[in-house]
Motif scaffolding. Sequence first.
Motif, PDB file in Angstrom:
ATOM      1  N   ASP A 294       0.791  -1.202   0.026  1.00 57.70           N
ATOM      2  CA  ASP A 294      -0.061   0.089   0.047  1.00 57.70           C
ATOM      3  C   ASP A 294       0.890   1.357  -0.041  1.00 57.70           C
ATOM      4  OD1 ASP A 294      -2.331  -1.465   0.025  1.00 57.70           O
ATOM      5  OD2 ASP A 294      -2.043  -1.811   2.160  1.00 57.70           O
ATOM      6  N   ALA A 295       1.805   1.283   0.971  1.00 62.33           N
ATOM      7  CA  ALA A 295       2.776   2.593   1.112  1.00 62.33           C
ATOM      8  C   ALA A 295       3.617   2.696  -0.465  1.00 62.33           C
ATOM      9  CB  ALA A 295       3.944   2.275   2.317  1.00 62.33           C
ATOM     10  N   ASP A 296       4.023   1.469  -0.839  1.00 69.09           N
ATOM     11  CA  ASP A 296       4.893   1.903  -2.317  1.00 69.09           C
ATOM     12  C   ASP A 296       3.709   2.311  -3.218  1.00 69.09           C
ATOM     13  OD1 ASP A 296       7.376   1.102  -3.702  1.00 69.09           O
ATOM     14  OD2 ASP A 296       5.746  -0.160  -4.814  1.00 69.09           O
ATOM     15  N   ALA A 297       2.662   1.865  -3.393  1.00 66.98           N
ATOM     16  CA  ALA A 297       1.728   2.445  -4.394  1.00 66.98           C
ATOM     17  C   ALA A 297       1.299   3.611  -4.173  1.00 66.98           C
ATOM     18  CB  ALA A 297       0.390   1.380  -4.410  1.00 66.98           C
ATOM     19  N   VAL A 298       1.346   4.226  -3.148  1.00 62.86           N
ATOM     20  CA  VAL A 298       0.973   5.734  -2.611  1.00 62.86           C
ATOM     21  C   VAL A 298       1.945   6.838  -2.985  1.00 62.86           C
ATOM     22  CG1 VAL A 298       0.124   7.014  -1.174  1.00 62.86           C
ATOM     23  CG2 VAL A 298      -1.027   5.058  -1.477  1.00 62.86           C
TER      24      VAL A 298
ATOM     25  N   ASP B  24       6.209  -6.455  -9.909  1.00 69.22           N
ATOM     26  CA  ASP B  24       6.036  -6.349 -11.252  1.00 69.22           C
ATOM     27  C   ASP B  24       5.560  -4.553 -11.408  1.00 69.22           C
ATOM     28  OD1 ASP B  24       4.227  -9.205 -11.105  1.00 69.22           O
ATOM     29  OD2 ASP B  24       6.195  -8.980 -11.633  1.00 69.22           O
ATOM     30  N   ARG B  25       5.539  -3.979 -10.598  1.00 65.07           N
ATOM     31  CA  ARG B  25       5.200  -2.480 -10.767  1.00 65.07           C
ATOM     32  C   ARG B  25       6.351  -1.759 -11.517  1.00 65.07           C
ATOM     33  NH1 ARG B  25       4.594   2.476  -6.575  1.00 65.07           N
ATOM     34  NH2 ARG B  25       3.907   3.967  -7.759  1.00 65.07           N
ATOM     35  N   ARG B  26       5.892  -1.082 -12.762  1.00 61.24           N
ATOM     36  CA  ARG B  26       6.505  -0.453 -13.601  1.00 61.24           C
ATOM     37  C   ARG B  26       6.695   1.029 -13.295  1.00 61.24           C
ATOM     38  NH1 ARG B  26       7.127  -4.853 -14.338  1.00 61.24           N
ATOM     39  NH2 ARG B  26       6.780  -5.934 -16.644  1.00 61.24           N
TER      40      ARG B  26
END
Length: 484
Positions: free
Chosen positions: A192-196, A480-482
Amino acid sequence: MIPIVTPTEMSAIDAAAPVPTDVLVARAGAEVAIAARRMLGGTYGRRVLVATGKGNNGADGRVAASVLARWGVRCGVATPPGALELVVAAHGRSCAPWDLVIDAAYGTGLRGPWGADQAPQVPVLAVDIPSGIDALTGADHGCWPAAATVTFGALKPGLLLPPGTTAAGEVQVAPIGLDATSAAAWLMTDADADAVLPTLPPSTYKWRRAVRVIAGSPQMRGAGHLVCAGAQQAGAGMVVISSPGLAAASVSRPTETVARNLRPGRWAAAALDGIDRFDAAVIGPGIGVDPTSAAQMAAFIESCPVPLVVDADALAAVAEHPDCLRARTAATVLTPHDGEFTRLTGAAPAADRFGSVRQAAADLGAVVLAKGPTTLVASPVRPDASTRPAAVLAVTAGTARLATAGSGDVLSGVIAASLSGDAADPETLLSLVAAAAHWHGRTASCEAAGPAAALVPLLAAAQVDLLEAARIELARSQPDRRRP
């Protein structure tokens, strides 16, 4: 994010379940049995005592015992009073009669003692929550401390608040078909933190993520230095600091930070000069709490047009000049520990800590980040067209290693650097603040800290040094996040 619901909310979720209760019980019992098998390291020849009460919690335990028995485990099932007697009697034996005890006695339905004064000599697996731990507040009325807890559908506040968090051991949230998306509180994870958290676009430049810092004083020079270092390491391209009463040449700061003069006395107007160039600001650490300083901090807070992190001495200024928050139009983040929270609100955080922090955010009209073993970040804004309470995000990434002088200064810098995105949106603002706290908390346990790290406090300067490694570990949660 992982939902967190109160016992009352959980009852409503259970009642609205799309499948019958016996199906939910069968699923829950199977999850408990799987967790028990993992803890036992196998099934053949293993012995388990299951304490089962009258409600659904006890029914979960009986299903678990049945499943374990089919797998070859010798299970004894006893009512709570009988299980207590067996545990007490077992303490007189040289060899424990069980390999594991499953606590399915009461779960969330108990809000008082049940006689669990003597813990089993073997590991305990709790069903939903250790019996005797208040599911709303985490208060311990007498429980068998668990090595692990299997809870269903959502976390309960008592699993995240001390002493409940310690008594619960390792917590697993088992999906059994309950819809907890209506929850008003959520636990932030690494993913969650990485995505935000903001990333650096190819077109960025130093003023794209600029932070203004008003911190430090002749007596507390290090506070401003740590705020600036935290902001820089968290991605701020430009950091400018002023310390009231110090000439620019005397301001303690990292090499890359720009310092500006700020004469003593009426300095708020000078500190606001050029503030529009910045994406966020921090005020408070190390400034002092004398009446003149408090009045100037309040004047800065009231007129600052950019997102603002209010920390340390500036929180005391808000307590003395509460009107300074009401005129603000940009986002405001308050970061109190319990003592500062008490001064801000007039009362210490209540036993229902989630509710207390949520109420403080609503009363103050600002995001409130209440520091603690579990840090809670509350929004002052309710979701549109909803009767749900305003959101609260919980952060458990930190450890007691972060309880060192200057740790909060580093956190303030990290939050400010993270607010360079669309902080005007309440939901985004809340997520960014919680993500920044999670990131900072992960410095206490990231791999770069070493295997013996848990044994020693983590100095604030070391936290700054570990922010990069902690950020990399957050990114690993989404391989897998680009990224640009």
